[in-house]
Design an enzyme around this catalytic site. Sequence first.
Site, PDB file in Angstrom:
ATOM      1  N   ASP A  75     -17.040  -0.361 -70.752  1.00 36.77           N
ATOM      2  CA  ASP A  75     -16.406  -0.288 -72.073  1.00 36.77           C
ATOM      3  C   ASP A  75     -16.889   0.919 -72.870  1.00 36.77           C
ATOM      4  OD1 ASP A  75     -14.992  -2.563 -71.560  1.00 36.77           O
ATOM      5  OD2 ASP A  75     -16.459  -3.913 -72.446  1.00 36.77           O
ATOM      6  N   GLY A 111     -21.092  10.146 -65.847  1.00 36.87           N
ATOM      7  CA  GLY A 111     -20.312  11.068 -66.667  1.00 36.87           C
ATOM      8  C   GLY A 111     -19.659  10.410 -67.881  1.00 36.87           C
ATOM      9  N   THR A 113     -20.651   7.789 -69.497  1.00 36.33           N
ATOM     10  CA  THR A 113     -21.685   7.425 -70.472  1.00 36.33           C
ATOM     11  C   THR A 113     -22.133   8.646 -71.253  1.00 36.33           C
ATOM     12  OG1 THR A 113     -22.403   5.637 -69.020  1.00 36.33           O
ATOM     13  CG2 THR A 113     -23.981   6.377 -70.686  1.00 36.33           C
ATOM     14  N   ASP A 135     -22.644   8.598 -57.178  1.00 32.09           N
ATOM     15  CA  ASP A 135     -21.737   9.710 -56.846  1.00 32.09           C
ATOM     16  C   ASP A 135     -22.420  11.066 -56.893  1.00 32.09           C
ATOM     17  OD1 ASP A 135     -19.178   8.155 -58.929  1.00 32.09           O
ATOM     18  OD2 ASP A 135     -19.955   7.638 -56.946  1.00 32.09           O
ATOM     19  N   ARG A 170     -12.688   4.921 -29.527  1.00 35.74           N
ATOM     20  CA  ARG A 170     -11.847   4.795 -30.720  1.00 35.74           C
ATOM     21  C   ARG A 170     -12.189   5.861 -31.759  1.00 35.74           C
ATOM     22  NH1 ARG A 170     -12.164  -1.772 -31.612  1.00 35.74           N
ATOM     23  NH2 ARG A 170     -10.126  -2.284 -30.667  1.00 35.74           N
ATOM     24  N   MET A 177     -17.722   5.956 -50.971  1.00 43.85           N
ATOM     25  CA  MET A 177     -17.497   6.120 -52.400  1.00 43.85           C
ATOM     26  C   MET A 177     -17.863   7.539 -52.864  1.00 43.85           C
ATOM     27  SD  MET A 177     -18.670   2.621 -54.275  1.00 43.85           S
ATOM     28  CE  MET A 177     -17.475   1.324 -54.604  1.00 43.85           C
TER      29      MET A 177
HETATM   30  O1  F6P Z   1     -19.096   5.656 -60.105  1.00 50.42           O
HETATM   31  C1  F6P Z   1     -19.621   4.841 -59.105  1.00 50.42           C
HETATM   32  C2  F6P Z   1     -18.510   4.197 -58.324  1.00 50.42           C
HETATM   33  O2  F6P Z   1     -19.074   3.387 -57.333  1.00 50.42           O
HETATM   34  C3  F6P Z   1     -17.552   5.181 -57.685  1.00 50.42           C
HETATM   35  O3  F6P Z   1     -18.091   5.759 -56.513  1.00 50.42           O
HETATM   36  C4  F6P Z   1     -16.376   4.285 -57.436  1.00 50.42           C
HETATM   37  O4  F6P Z   1     -15.160   4.999 -57.317  1.00 50.42           O
HETATM   38  C5  F6P Z   1     -16.362   3.416 -58.698  1.00 50.42           C
HETATM   39  O5  F6P Z   1     -17.701   3.375 -59.159  1.00 50.42           O
HETATM   40  C6  F6P Z   1     -15.892   2.009 -58.465  1.00 50.42           C
HETATM   41  O6  F6P Z   1     -15.801   1.401 -59.746  1.00 50.42           O
HETATM   42  P1  F6P Z   1     -15.859  -0.200 -59.914  1.00 50.42           P
HETATM   43  O7  F6P Z   1     -17.237  -0.651 -59.529  1.00 50.42           O
HETATM   44  O8  F6P Z   1     -15.594  -0.388 -61.387  1.00 50.42           O
HETATM   45  O9  F6P Z   1     -14.806  -0.750 -59.018  1.00 50.42           O
END
Ligand code: F6P
Length: 367
Positions: A75, A111, A113, A135, A170, A177
Amino acid sequence: MTQQIGILTAGGDSPGLNAAIRGVGKAAMGHYKMHVIGFRDGFRGLMENRTMSLDGGQLSGILTTGGTILGTSRDKPHRMPVGGKILDMTDAIVGNYHDNHLDCLICLGGGGTLRNALRLKQKGLNVITLPKTIDNDVFGTDITFGFDTALGIATEAIDRLHSTAHSHHRIIVVEIMGHRAGWLALGAGIAGGADVILIPEILYDVASVAEAIRERARGGKPFSIVAVAEGANSLQDLAALDAASKKKSKRKADDTEADAAELIYAGRTLRLAQQLEKLTGLEARLTILGHLQRGGTPSAADRILATRLGTAAADLIAKKHYGVMVAAKGEETRPVKLEAAAGKVKTVPPDHPWVLSARRVGTSFGD
Ligand code: F6P
């Protein structure tokens, strides 16, 4: 007068948050005899004045625990969901800051925040941020806490996927993420020996990826690991993204949830696996690591980093040095003005040494 410090954790959780809370709290209360009060669930808890005492042993035993004892939320002070509406609750937050007689508010986050903290600074509050996110995309700091732990989790996953890909001949596509940056996929891809690494910063062509996989098969290795960042785009995706962005051009730039949802197309990596299976004749499977990368105990490196940044924040407060992010710079920490870091994303330069090294060992980036 005893300095009164508020602390909150905002945005996606990450390993190391509790280590950082502990670092701030022990240095502020133990070394500097300040008083520290926690606010629950990010800026929402500050708006609702939901607090948590941190001076009754709550800091014991949390160095090694994942998540955040304070809870978190995404938020934003100026766009807060309240009673089914999106309201600007900045004034309520400013009021609670003063009602709690805070000398400084420490915000642990990424970022988004940073941007929210800068807004509060512009409203006259004393704020300090610590760079947190798996990230590693926060501008102005060498690294963020949470990244090293997530790197270890993703690397171990790739190690495990190698054996099953080899056994079944495979292609295994593993989605990693990182939101809009490719640091996590790049690092885990290198550490895990992925054959293909796809990141947002290097546009890829599915045909090039398929050819790299076919080349491996012709060389007697009919299996491949494709490490793909969740924000990576193919030439085809880019066309779709352009079309989508034309439609949503009116949405505010900082509406990160909506942007994240659009960037991370549901099913995009599954489509990639299916396309590669068709183009190479090899079976393909998809593994999405998701929130596994956000959970569990922080690595030793993240515990050290979070403690360094947390104690440095207390040092800055003792000197009444506010309005900055505590950045990691080599072995040091350095205060970086919020204005210099907020609103910027640290992405992977296509000529970054990690990219060049990966290319040298034959990794394909699909370009
Ligand atoms: O910013 C951290 C992160 O894990 C990102 O890598 C990912 O895209 C996002 O948060 C996922 O957000 P949420 O936990 O709100 O689904």
